[in-house]
Enzyme design. Structure first.
Site, mmCIF file in Angstrom:
data_model
loop_
_atom_site.group_PDB
_atom_site.id
_atom_site.type_symbol
_atom_site.label_atom_id
_atom_site.label_comp_id
_atom_site.label_asym_id
_atom_site.label_seq_id
_atom_site.Cartn_x
_atom_site.Cartn_y
_atom_site.Cartn_z
ATOM 1 N N LYS A 176 0.985 -0.917 0.244
ATOM 2 C CA LYS A 176 -0.292 -0.503 -0.097
ATOM 3 C C LYS A 176 0.771 0.876 -0.301
ATOM 4 O O LYS A 176 1.427 1.746 0.756
ATOM 5 C CB LYS A 176 -0.816 -0.297 1.270
ATOM 6 C CG LYS A 176 -2.152 0.227 1.668
ATOM 7 C CD LYS A 176 -2.111 1.943 0.885
ATOM 8 C CE LYS A 176 -1.487 3.407 2.045
ATOM 9 N NZ LYS A 176 -1.897 4.655 1.703
ATOM 10 N N GLU A 251 9.683 2.330 10.822
ATOM 11 C CA GLU A 251 10.597 3.479 10.323
ATOM 12 C C GLU A 251 9.825 4.780 10.498
ATOM 13 O O GLU A 251 9.279 4.784 9.462
ATOM 14 C CB GLU A 251 11.343 2.974 9.679
ATOM 15 C CG GLU A 251 12.420 1.568 9.381
ATOM 16 C CD GLU A 251 13.434 2.045 9.850
ATOM 17 O OE1 GLU A 251 13.557 2.875 11.208
ATOM 18 O OE2 GLU A 251 13.668 0.705 10.968
ATOM 19 N N CYS A 285 13.766 11.129 6.372
ATOM 20 C CA CYS A 285 13.522 11.014 7.934
ATOM 21 C C CYS A 285 15.341 11.401 8.281
ATOM 22 O O CYS A 285 15.595 11.677 9.978
ATOM 23 C CB CYS A 285 13.076 9.699 8.044
ATOM 24 S SG CYS A 285 13.665 8.361 7.183
ATOM 25 N N GLU A 383 9.971 16.913 14.782
ATOM 26 C CA GLU A 383 9.626 16.589 13.699
ATOM 27 C C GLU A 383 9.554 17.195 12.584
ATOM 28 O O GLU A 383 7.688 17.923 12.693
ATOM 29 C CB GLU A 383 9.757 15.180 12.688
ATOM 30 C CG GLU A 383 10.650 14.826 11.968
ATOM 31 C CD GLU A 383 10.242 13.798 11.226
ATOM 32 O OE1 GLU A 383 9.307 12.881 11.359
ATOM 33 O OE2 GLU A 383 10.823 12.846 10.970
HETATM 34 P P1 ADP Z 1 3.196 11.036 5.594
HETATM 35 O O1 ADP Z 1 2.837 12.098 7.192
HETATM 36 O O2 ADP Z 1 4.541 10.907 6.028
HETATM 37 O O3 ADP Z 1 2.063 10.925 5.622
HETATM 38 P P2 ADP Z 1 1.981 8.996 7.473
HETATM 39 O O4 ADP Z 1 2.231 8.151 9.126
HETATM 40 O O5 ADP Z 1 0.608 9.297 7.554
HETATM 41 O O6 ADP Z 1 2.855 9.702 6.864
HETATM 42 O O7 ADP Z 1 2.163 8.215 6.051
HETATM 43 C C1 ADP Z 1 2.325 7.205 5.660
HETATM 44 C C2 ADP Z 1 1.769 6.099 5.240
HETATM 45 O O8 ADP Z 1 1.016 5.016 5.889
HETATM 46 C C3 ADP Z 1 1.032 6.198 3.993
HETATM 47 O O9 ADP Z 1 1.427 4.947 2.595
HETATM 48 C C4 ADP Z 1 -0.397 6.698 4.225
HETATM 49 O O10 ADP Z 1 -2.309 6.230 3.258
HETATM 50 C C5 ADP Z 1 -0.529 5.660 5.334
HETATM 51 N N1 ADP Z 1 -1.854 5.419 6.943
HETATM 52 C C6 ADP Z 1 -1.974 6.299 7.025
HETATM 53 N N2 ADP Z 1 -2.611 5.963 7.854
HETATM 54 C C7 ADP Z 1 -3.131 4.746 8.351
HETATM 55 C C8 ADP Z 1 -3.761 4.220 8.966
HETATM 56 N N3 ADP Z 1 -4.055 4.182 9.996
HETATM 57 N N4 ADP Z 1 -2.806 2.602 8.585
HETATM 58 C C9 ADP Z 1 -2.016 2.381 7.519
HETATM 59 N N5 ADP Z 1 -1.823 2.875 6.904
HETATM 60 C C10 ADP Z 1 -1.669 4.257 7.299
#
Ligand code: ADP
Length: 481
Positions: A176, A251, A285, A383
């Protein structure tokens, strides 16, 4: 609704499928430019992808290393051969400069080729039992079906360094990717498909994290989750995986220190900080976001770094003279501008940081340096994930080390010094997963472990042969003749 032929579909059980919705992939350098339209999966598609992976697992886990080697090697070869074209797509969808984007594509190719070799090199142990006449063997087996959730900032390298070891060691995958950058993940899916990856061994489901990601992480057909992204999402995923007793690797963020000692070579220090803090628009990061500078070199360092930072050319990622691309999207830009505003009360002086206009609509921002601030300020603790760095003045090495370690995070840490003693002491005592002496905090190799301590990481390390810790499980077998 777009014509189906124009939509990049999800890959489920070897079929390209349309999904429930379609999202435009917008170029942050020029928001009028739509990179492509990408399918967004629904919950049924997540079920189907996991089901396809489960069905494919028995044959793939038994296929042996040669077939896995050949698949990964072919994908790696094509990534390297098409680095300019794929790098261009990366720069267009994420906004890092073209040389950085081509470099990242090369890295993805190298990672696939490295793990092609690793598929052939996985070893176990054979020992004598403490009971005479019995043989003991310790072997590694694939974990099963792994869910891979990736961020937008390295849209081809991070999927590569999760997919390649997962497949090399015999797992099936559901990926994903981040909503903002589905294009590069889609290219990897196309290449795996083209080079004969059996149906269901690799599946791509695109769409929003809160829906598709969340459903995937909590799906009962998943055996392990590898995630790179924000600390908040990582915590949620860890909680779900803990409850389900599922293997997890996270990570997350960093607030990486770069110490500059009085005995540093000034040019080395300035170049390391320019690169570490501002290149890739600070969206790494491992970016250096706390520059911890000893009092004797402080003024000269700030003077040269400030001038060189302001001379950096911010522009369209595809333009040959751009050194810093745009911020990835409006949301991230607003967050950066919030912290820059906050810095006006938390720092003595703010250099740069203004919103920039170019001849096209994009998310342009000047890099920012926060002078005369402390390590306890929010701008030095949270951050930001943009081209912004705090400068914190310290008396001596001991204070520098204390400040470097005084953070919730522990990903990468650097020091610029010509003293063997300072370099050695720092390497030994800093609380970080990766240490850089006279080098930027960002920029790592692919054949050695990547990861951090404290709030930055959780679970086994990624990359190199150490990746086997996460993507395999051990079996201890006792056999009597
Ligand atoms: P960023 O702020 O870098 O977008 P996120 O943690 O929101 O960081 O996103 C990193 C990845 O995690 C993306 O692929 C995002 O779609 C996914 N993501 C965001 N929320 C969730 C969740 N509740 N469960 C699983 N994956 C998620």
């Amino acid at each position: 609704m777009k014509d189906m032929n124009d939509i990049h579909g999800n890959l489920i059980g070897g079929e390209w499928l349309p999904g429930e919705d379609v999202r435009p992939n917008v170029n942050p350098s020029d928001t009028r430019d739509i990179v492509g339209h990408y399918a967004s999966a629904g919950l049924t598609a997540v079920d189907e992808a996991v089901e396809a992976a489960r069905s494919a697992f028995p044959a793939w886990s038994a296929a042996g290393p040669q077939v896995r080697h050949d698949l990964l090697d072919a994908v790696g070869t094509e990534l390297l051969a098409r680095k300019d074209e794929i790098g261009r797509l990366l720069a267009r969808e994420e906004g890092k400069t073209l040389p950085e984007a081509i470099g990242e594509t090369v890295r993805a190719g190298q990672v696939f080729k490295f793990f092609a070799g690793e598929a052939l090199r996985l070893t176990g142990d054979s020992q004598q039992s403490v009971r005479p006449g019995i043989d003991v063997t310790v072997t590694r087996e694939p974990v099963g079906v792994v869910a891979l959730i990736t961020p937008w900032n390295f849209p081809i390298a991070i999927p590569a360094w999760k997919i390649a070891p997962a497949l090399a060691y015999g797992n099936c995958v559901v990926l994903k990717p981040a909503e903002l950058t589905p294009g590069c993940a889609h290219v990897i899916a196309q290449l795996l498909h083209k080079h004969g990856c059996p149906a269901g061994v690799f599946n791509l489901v695109m769409g929003p994290g809160k829906v598709v990601g969340d459903a995937l992480v909590s799906h009962l057909g998943i055996d392990a989750v590898s995630f790179t992204g924000s600390a908040a999402t990582g915590e949620r995923i860890a909680a779900t995986c803990g409850k389900l007793r599922r293997k997890v690797q996270l990570e997350m963020g960093g607030k990486n220190p770069m110490v500059v000692m009085d005995d540093a070579d000034l040019q080395t220090a300035v170049q390391a900080c320019l690169n570490g803090a501002f290149f890739s628009t600070g969206q790494r990061c491992t970016a250096s976001s706390r520059l911890i500078v000893q009092k004797g070199i402080h003024d000269a360092f700030v003077d040269v770094l400030g001038r060189e930072m302001q001379a950096l050319r911010v522009g369209d990622a595809l333009q040959a003279d751009s050194q810093i691309g745009p911020v990835v999207d409006q949301h991230q830009l607003e967050s950066n501008l919030f912290y820059i505003e906050l810095a006006r009360s938390e720092a003595a002086e703010v250099i740069g940081g203004q919103r920039l206009e170019r001849d096209k609509p994009g998310f342009y921002q000047a890099p920012a340096l926060f002078l005369g601030t402390t390590n306890s300020a929010r701008i030095s603790r949270e951050e930001i994930f943009g081209p912004c760095a705090s400068v914190i003045r310290v008396e001596d090495f001991d204070e520098a080390l204390t400040v470097a370690n005084d953070t919730a995070f522990g990903l990468s840490a650097g020091i610029c010094t010509t003293s063997l003693r300072h370099g050695t002491e720092f390497r030994r005592r800093v609380e970080a997963g990766m240490v850089m002496v006279n080098l930027p905090t960002a920029g790592v190799d692919y054949h050695v472990p990547f990861g951090g301590r404290k709030a930055s990481s959780f679970g086994p390390r990624e990359q190199g042969r150490y990746a086997a810790e996460f993507y395999t499980v051990m079996k201890t077998a006792y056999q009597s003749a």
